[in-house]
Design an enzyme around this catalytic site. Structure first.
Site, short mmCIF file in Angstrom:
data_model
loop_
_atom_site.label_atom_id
_atom_site.label_comp_id
_atom_site.label_asym_id
_atom_site.label_seq_id
_atom_site.Cartn_x
_atom_site.Cartn_y
_atom_site.Cartn_z
N ASP A 82 1.00 -1.22 0.15
CA ASP A 82 0.05 0.06 0.05
C ASP A 82 0.89 1.44 -0.06
O ASP A 82 1.66 1.56 1.00
CB ASP A 82 -1.02 -0.15 1.36
CG ASP A 82 -1.94 0.79 1.17
OD1 ASP A 82 -1.92 1.92 0.40
OD2 ASP A 82 -3.11 0.52 1.80
N HIS A 89 -8.16 10.73 5.30
CA HIS A 89 -9.40 10.28 5.83
C HIS A 89 -10.31 11.62 5.96
O HIS A 89 -10.54 11.80 6.92
CB HIS A 89 -9.43 9.40 7.08
CG HIS A 89 -8.83 8.01 6.45
ND1 HIS A 89 -9.50 6.98 6.30
CD2 HIS A 89 -7.48 7.51 6.58
CE1 HIS A 89 -8.58 6.13 5.95
NE2 HIS A 89 -7.43 6.30 5.94
N GLU A 120 -10.86 0.69 -1.68
CA GLU A 120 -10.12 -0.28 -1.21
C GLU A 120 -11.02 -1.50 -0.74
O GLU A 120 -10.90 -1.82 0.70
CB GLU A 120 -9.02 0.14 -0.26
CG GLU A 120 -9.42 1.09 0.95
CD GLU A 120 -8.33 1.43 1.65
OE1 GLU A 120 -7.12 0.67 1.69
OE2 GLU A 120 -8.25 2.69 2.00
N GLU A 134 -6.38 -1.22 -4.27
CA GLU A 134 -7.08 0.13 -4.19
C GLU A 134 -6.65 0.84 -5.24
O GLU A 134 -5.61 0.72 -5.63
CB GLU A 134 -6.37 0.41 -2.79
CG GLU A 134 -6.74 2.03 -2.42
CD GLU A 134 -6.17 2.20 -1.04
OE1 GLU A 134 -5.08 1.91 -0.68
OE2 GLU A 134 -6.79 3.44 -0.60
N ASP A 174 -3.41 7.15 -3.44
CA ASP A 174 -3.43 6.27 -2.49
C ASP A 174 -3.75 4.81 -3.42
O ASP A 174 -4.76 4.84 -4.12
CB ASP A 174 -4.35 6.36 -1.69
CG ASP A 174 -4.29 5.12 -0.32
OD1 ASP A 174 -3.50 4.45 -0.29
OD2 ASP A 174 -4.95 5.74 0.63
N HIS A 216 -12.05 5.93 1.67
CA HIS A 216 -12.20 7.09 2.03
C HIS A 216 -12.04 8.06 1.27
O HIS A 216 -11.33 8.08 0.33
CB HIS A 216 -11.03 7.03 3.12
CG HIS A 216 -9.77 6.62 2.91
ND1 HIS A 216 -8.76 7.59 2.21
CD2 HIS A 216 -9.15 5.27 2.78
CE1 HIS A 216 -7.76 6.89 2.15
NE2 HIS A 216 -7.93 5.65 1.91
MN MN Z 1 -3.83 2.57 0.71
MN MN Z 2 -6.37 4.09 1.49
#
Ligand code: MN
Ligand code: MN
Length: 296
Positions: free
Chosen positions: A83, A162, A187, A280, A94, A154
């Protein structure tokens, strides 16, 4: 550079770094060398990590990042979640992928990837986040697996990973209606366990919260540095390890967490120690659907 371009840049760099890191994950390679490589490449490409590279293995779903000098290597049979977060002046990309060392775990990985693909296809203005959660849940259950219900996608806003609004991985009662221009990370996590994660005792990742009176000088040093360098974004213990004598590092961090100067991201593991896969992307809502930002 306009915010729009910074967001695209962050997404594109995150995707390119993921590509490079993914190839380096193999039997016998050290977790730390992969994290160091990815985080250095982000800087080389003119951006900054939005959080430490997470390398979570098997029943660990998220929030693991290698410790200072960690020697752990990838082993045959490991199900690895990578990640990566990148920011350009606070605009965040992200992205996450899963990889099985030596093959295997095909259903778990395919379920997370299919759930992500179906979720991304469903997002458009007016669709609700809980409908997307329902699509994720159904896709993963069709594989005979479960989504992790207490992990979510998010909203992404400037300097904020977030942004308050979540995209659940299960069907929920209510949800937020997507609007043009919204940026979200979606994700899905799939598991052959019970579908929930719990906190492990330890944390390797932290985030600045507030200035508080602190007795320990080393704690004050770390807090000032974190505030100055990482602001509202998470950082790794190994990123601040050289600021204080090594034998005081753990104590200083514990004092910072207990005084609520720092938030600790505890390592998250599946409650029945089931295996977990993740996929994700970061997306932006357009007039007719959404665009994937974390693509080269
Ligand atoms: Mn992530
Ligand atoms: Mn994330």
């Amino acid at each position: 550079m306009a915010g729009d371009d910074k967001l695209r840049d962050a997404g594109s760099i995150a995707a390119q770094v993921m590509d490079g890191a993914y190839k380096k994950v193999k039997e016998g390679a050290r977790l730390l060398e992969v994290a160091d490589y990815a985080e250095a490449l982000i800087v080389e490409m003119g951006a900054r990590p939005a959080f430490p590279m997470n390398i979570s293995i098997n029943e660990r779903a998220a929030h693991y990042t290698p410790d200072v000098g960690e020697q752990t290597v990838f082993e045959k049979g490991d199900l690895v979640k990578l990640d990566i977060g990148v920011h350009v002046d606070g605009y965040i990309g992200d992205i996450a992928r899963s990889k099985a060392i030596g093959g295997g775990h095909k259903e778990l990985i395919a379920a997370a990837e299919a759930a992500l693909e179906n979720a991304v296809s469903a997002v458009k203005p007016g669709v609700r986040t809980n409908e997307v959660g329902g699509i994720v849940e159904k896709t993963i259950k069709d594989f005979g697996l479960l989504p992790v219900s207490n992990l979510t996608g998010h909203m992404l806003t400037e300097w904020n990973l977030h942004g308050g609004t979540v995209v659940p991985n299960v069907r929920t009662m209510t949800g937020y209606k997507f609007r043009v221009g919204d940026v979200f990370a979606i994700e899905p996590f799939s598991t052959n366990g019970a579908g929930r994660v719990v906190d492990e005792a330890s944390a390797m990742i932290f985030r600045y919260l507030a200035d508080k009176p602190l007795r320990m000088r080393e704690a004050r040093t770390i807090l000032a540095y974190a505030k100055e360098n990482y602001s509202t974004l998470p950082f790794a213990e190994r990123w601040v390890a050289d600021l204080v004598p090594r034998f005081k590092l753990g104590l200083a961090l514990r004092q910072l967490v207990s005084s609520k100067s720092l938030h600790a991201y505890h390592i998250l593991r599946e409650c029945e120690r089931g295996l977990v896969a993740q996929a994700e992307h970061s997306i932006r809502v357009t007039n007719s659907g959404c665009e994937i930002l974390t693509e080269e």
